[in-house]
Structure formats: C-alpha cells, structure tokens
Design a protein around this motif. Sequence first.
Motif, PDB file in Angstrom:
ATOM      1  N   VAL A 173       7.752  -7.361 -32.591  1.00 50.51           N
ATOM      2  CA  VAL A 173       8.995  -7.695 -32.257  1.00 50.51           C
ATOM      3  C   VAL A 173       9.169  -8.053 -30.683  1.00 50.51           C
ATOM      4  O   VAL A 173       9.588  -9.158 -30.461  1.00 50.51           O
ATOM      5  CB  VAL A 173      10.290  -6.806 -32.644  1.00 50.51           C
ATOM      6  CG1 VAL A 173      11.675  -6.925 -31.923  1.00 50.51           C
ATOM      7  CG2 VAL A 173      10.440  -6.744 -34.042  1.00 50.51           C
ATOM      8  N   TYR A 177      10.119 -11.499 -29.604  1.00 56.31           N
ATOM      9  CA  TYR A 177      11.460 -11.901 -28.769  1.00 56.31           C
ATOM     10  C   TYR A 177      11.038 -12.609 -27.491  1.00 56.31           C
ATOM     11  O   TYR A 177      11.786 -13.494 -26.959  1.00 56.31           O
ATOM     12  CB  TYR A 177      11.777 -10.304 -28.131  1.00 56.31           C
ATOM     13  CG  TYR A 177      13.092 -10.429 -27.488  1.00 56.31           C
ATOM     14  CD1 TYR A 177      14.244 -10.993 -28.059  1.00 56.31           C
ATOM     15  CD2 TYR A 177      13.084  -9.765 -26.180  1.00 56.31           C
ATOM     16  CE1 TYR A 177      15.539 -11.114 -27.114  1.00 56.31           C
ATOM     17  CE2 TYR A 177      14.067  -9.879 -25.313  1.00 56.31           C
ATOM     18  CZ  TYR A 177      15.315 -10.392 -25.735  1.00 56.31           C
ATOM     19  OH  TYR A 177      16.284 -10.476 -24.832  1.00 56.31           O
ATOM     20  N   GLY A 455      10.377 -14.376 -36.303  1.00 55.73           N
ATOM     21  CA  GLY A 455      10.957 -13.790 -34.942  1.00 55.73           C
ATOM     22  C   GLY A 455      11.171 -14.878 -33.929  1.00 55.73           C
ATOM     23  O   GLY A 455      12.295 -14.683 -33.176  1.00 55.73           O
ATOM     24  N   LEU A 459      15.199 -14.549 -33.206  1.00 57.51           N
ATOM     25  CA  LEU A 459      15.496 -13.794 -31.918  1.00 57.51           C
ATOM     26  C   LEU A 459      15.789 -14.535 -30.656  1.00 57.51           C
ATOM     27  O   LEU A 459      16.126 -13.830 -29.551  1.00 57.51           O
ATOM     28  CB  LEU A 459      14.251 -12.808 -31.432  1.00 57.51           C
ATOM     29  CG  LEU A 459      13.828 -11.966 -32.649  1.00 57.51           C
ATOM     30  CD1 LEU A 459      12.637 -11.220 -31.892  1.00 57.51           C
ATOM     31  CD2 LEU A 459      14.961 -10.769 -32.976  1.00 57.51           C
ATOM     32  N   PRO A 464      17.239  -8.152 -30.576  1.00 60.69           N
ATOM     33  CA  PRO A 464      15.895  -7.459 -31.243  1.00 60.69           C
ATOM     34  C   PRO A 464      15.869  -6.329 -32.016  1.00 60.69           C
ATOM     35  O   PRO A 464      15.250  -6.019 -32.794  1.00 60.69           O
ATOM     36  CB  PRO A 464      15.010  -7.753 -29.861  1.00 60.69           C
ATOM     37  CG  PRO A 464      15.638  -7.785 -28.819  1.00 60.69           C
ATOM     38  CD  PRO A 464      17.163  -8.187 -29.346  1.00 60.69           C
ATOM     39  N   PHE A 467      17.603  -6.482 -35.289  1.00 62.74           N
ATOM     40  CA  PHE A 467      16.817  -7.166 -36.117  1.00 62.74           C
ATOM     41  C   PHE A 467      15.709  -6.176 -36.561  1.00 62.74           C
ATOM     42  O   PHE A 467      15.434  -5.949 -37.696  1.00 62.74           O
ATOM     43  CB  PHE A 467      16.225  -8.326 -35.443  1.00 62.74           C
ATOM     44  CG  PHE A 467      15.097  -8.893 -36.097  1.00 62.74           C
ATOM     45  CD1 PHE A 467      15.318  -9.766 -37.560  1.00 62.74           C
ATOM     46  CD2 PHE A 467      13.794  -8.832 -35.761  1.00 62.74           C
ATOM     47  CE1 PHE A 467      14.362 -10.422 -38.003  1.00 62.74           C
ATOM     48  CE2 PHE A 467      12.889  -9.521 -36.526  1.00 62.74           C
ATOM     49  CZ  PHE A 467      12.981 -10.294 -37.529  1.00 62.74           C
TER      50      PHE A 467
END
Length: 538
Positions: A173, A177, A455, A459, A464, A467
């Motif tokens: 992530v 992001y 992602g 994002l 984030p 998520f």
Amino acid sequence: MIEHFWLIVLGLSLLGGILSGIPVMLILSGVPVAVSFIAAAFGAFDLSFLQAYPQRAFGVMQNSLLVAVPLFVLMGVLLERSRVAERTLMQVSRLLGGSPRALALSVLMISTLIAASTGIIGATIVMLGLISLPAMRQVGVPDSTASGLICASGTLGQIIPPSIVLILLGDQVSNAYLDAQQRAGNFAPDAVTVGDLFAGALLPGLLLVALYGLFVTVRLARTPAKTNVVTDPIGPWEFVREVLPPILLILAVLGSILAGVATPTEAAAIGVAGTLLITAARVSAASDTQSLPGGPQARAPGDRSSPAWLRHVMTATAVVGFGLVILRLSGVARINLNAAEISFSGGSLLALAMTVMLVTGLIIAVVVLTRAGVFGDALAQAARISAMIFGIILAASMLSLVFRGFGGDEWVHELLSNLPGDHTTMLLFTLLVIFIMGFILEFIEIVFIVIPLVGPILLQDIDPVWFAVLVALNLQTSFLTPPFGFALFYYRSAAPEEIKTTTIYKAVIPFVLIQVITLGVVFLWPPLATWLPQVLFG
C-alpha cells in the motif's frame, strides 16, 4: 476482446495450475514465464520486460520492512512449540469454564490474546481444536458452534496487530500510494507506515471480536450445561504467572510501535527477545513426564517448567530490558549505535552494563531452549514458513511483471475508470474481486497481485489506511471460505471424525457473515480505521 487474448490465456492458465495442486509459488512464477515465451513466439510479448525481474527481486530482498516477517513468524512458532499459548488457554478455560457460554467466550478471549502474540493460523487452530473442542463438547456447546468459533477465532491473528498480513499490506500500500500521489501531481506525499496500519486495524479487529462474542452469547443463551468441565480451580497467583507474561509481551511489541518508539522490524526483534525469555522460563532440558494443568499428559518439548533459578534469571533479564527502554526514552543513556557515538556518562555506562546483562540472559535462554529441543525446531519451522512467504512474494513479482508486459495494468485502469459512479464504485468492485479470489488463493498472492494493479488508481482519492484495513478485513474471509479456506483444512485435521466436513462448512457461515458485516461497518464509517492513526501519528 481479442486484444486481451493473452491476458485471458494467462488467467486461465493460472487458475488451472492452482487447481492442479502444484505449489502456488511454482505456479505464480512458472506459468507467466511460459505464457510470455509462447506469446513472444507469436510476436505478442516483448521478452525484454523480463530483464527487469532481477532488480525487482533485489528490491524485495533489500526491503528492511520485510525483515519483520521472519521475526514475527519465529515469535509465533516459539510460543507454539514451547506450548506457552496452550498453557495460557488452559488456565483461562479453568478460570471461566463452567457453562457453555462462559467456556466459549473464554476460548474467544484467549484466542484474541493468542492472535496478538502468534498470528500463525495452523498452529492456533490445531491447538484450539485439540484443547478447547473436547471441553466445549463436554459442557454442551453444539458441534456447529464450537467448530465455527474455533475456525473463526484461529484467524484473528491476521487482522489483530501485530499481523503479517498488515506488514505485507503496509509494504504494498505504501508503494501504491506513492505511485498514486505522483500520478495525481503530489510529489511529496506523507508516508504510509505499518504503524499506521496497525493502529488503523486495532479498532476494527476488536469490533470483529465483539461481534463474534455477541453471536456466541445469543447462540448459547439457552443452552443448558451438561457438566462442569472445571474440576481443578485455579488460584490468582497461578493465573497471573501463566497469563501475565504473554500480555506484557503483546504490550511491549504493539505498544512500542504505536508509541513511535520502535519500527515494526525493531518491535519484532523485541518480540523475539521477550518470547525467548518467556519460553525459556517454561521449559527444561529434562526428559521425564509430568502433569500439565488439566491432567497428566506425555511430555513434549516445553511441557515441564524450568527450575526456579532459571525463571528468576529470565524475569530479571526482562526487567533489565524494560529498564533499557526507560533509559532510552528518558535520554539518560547517550548512545548512538548507528553513528558509533558513546557519551561516557553515568547513564551511558549503566546502559552498557544492562545491555551486557540482557545479552547474557538471552544467551542463557537460547541454550536452555536448544537443550530442550525447542529452539532448533522453531528455527527450522520459521525458516520454512518464511521461505514460503518470500517465495510467493518473488513469484508474484514475476506475475505482476508479465501482466504489465501484456498491458494488463492499462486494461485494469481502463476497466476501473469506465465503471459507473466514482471512486467508491471502484473500491466496491475491488473488494468484490478480492472476496471472490479468496475462495481459491492465499492472502499473500492476493496482496501482491491485486494491490500493485488497483492501488495506484484507487489511492489517488481514497485514504490509504482505510483502504488497507478494508482489504485486510476482506482477506480475513479467505481463510474461512471453501473450497480452499485454510482454516477449514487445519480444523479438519484436528477435529474428531464424527464432526463431518459439511458440518464444518456450515458452521463457519455465520462467522463469514459477521466478517462481511464488520467490513460493511468500516466501509460506511471510515473513522473506525482512520481515527486512531490520526490521534497517534497526526
């Protein structure tokens, strides 16, 4: 459709390989390479894409965050192999057991504690099946409720921090992001850390436990007790001696991360050190037999408590460890190991002396555990589990590379962008895909396949941490959904033959629905996941 022909071939080949029973790591790495070479023969794939794989592999191996994974695995294996987690479960069962509802809730409570300290699904479910299932059946808990509770409780370690799922999610992530914000024109975004995810998952995880408890309470409210399983009352000192150390271990690991004192990798090292002290205080190199709390059993490694002097040494070492943390926080010990700088003040000399004492205590713990046959086995098992995890990570990286070579990332972007509605529709679609994939894939493959694809798109407009927590809760269902729910496989191996497989499958349905409800609550109320990280880290 024809322009996506090779993507369809890749998807069907992966599905066939997974269903064939061949190890997933080999499928995720071998099938994409084979399909890419076949497609290259038809001029549909540029093999120069594969030249980027070595750099990707080095990037995975050089990721310091992933060092926490084998450390947390070793921590869990040590607690399981030394039977500390089992002894804790037995003590809580002795304390609260008596009625079906009380015993079931005690299993849920101790499962939550074990989840925060081990996080290894197989060991936890097998242990719960062998220890708590006979007791629950004895007092009158229906097989369906007991089976569903054990399977669901055994998977709590995947959402309650510190969790390996959250560590792997945090890595992916964070990268996604950063990519998403750069695409949106923000070239200096705030970093997303595993500590953020740990804080974000804490309240949703506890909510899930509370809903499990509510269901069990209502389900067993009118279930009469057949007999009282507790025949040997437990004293308060015995309870504190058995249960308090694992609680302190959890507070030390999770608290150091949430307080910003340690990174996840450093906290994992703290956890391993604390686990060594706890397990060494519970085992002995002797090879005789003894009676465990709850009845005499044949001795296995870790069954026999250590001599009093060794327990005192381990306790003193733990106190020294906490003392070093206090010195570090107070700023008295002016030691910078990274820069090799030491200020020879009284505090620094005290810190050096305490460090020597801590290392000596840990060496004694390793020697004791090695002589007891625990440490070597734990290292071997942790190495196997860690190798499997990293093997899947590297294989998924190859799959992602080939997928991009076929233009799959552009296809996913086009698919999500053409969905009706806004980013909320994209997120719902992504969660649905992850839920469906959970029926046939493990969480590691899903994380390293899905997150890098969706992602960078999602994002740009979605928090984030929120998520990641939604994905983690969604992945939680993959352990309970047939046909490849691993919690079901583990429980089947531990459950008696009279409990049919169909009974187990039906038993987990209410708990899967509770997981979906929790997912829905967090989806509708994002502050459940975002409030605590904002309070702790700003």
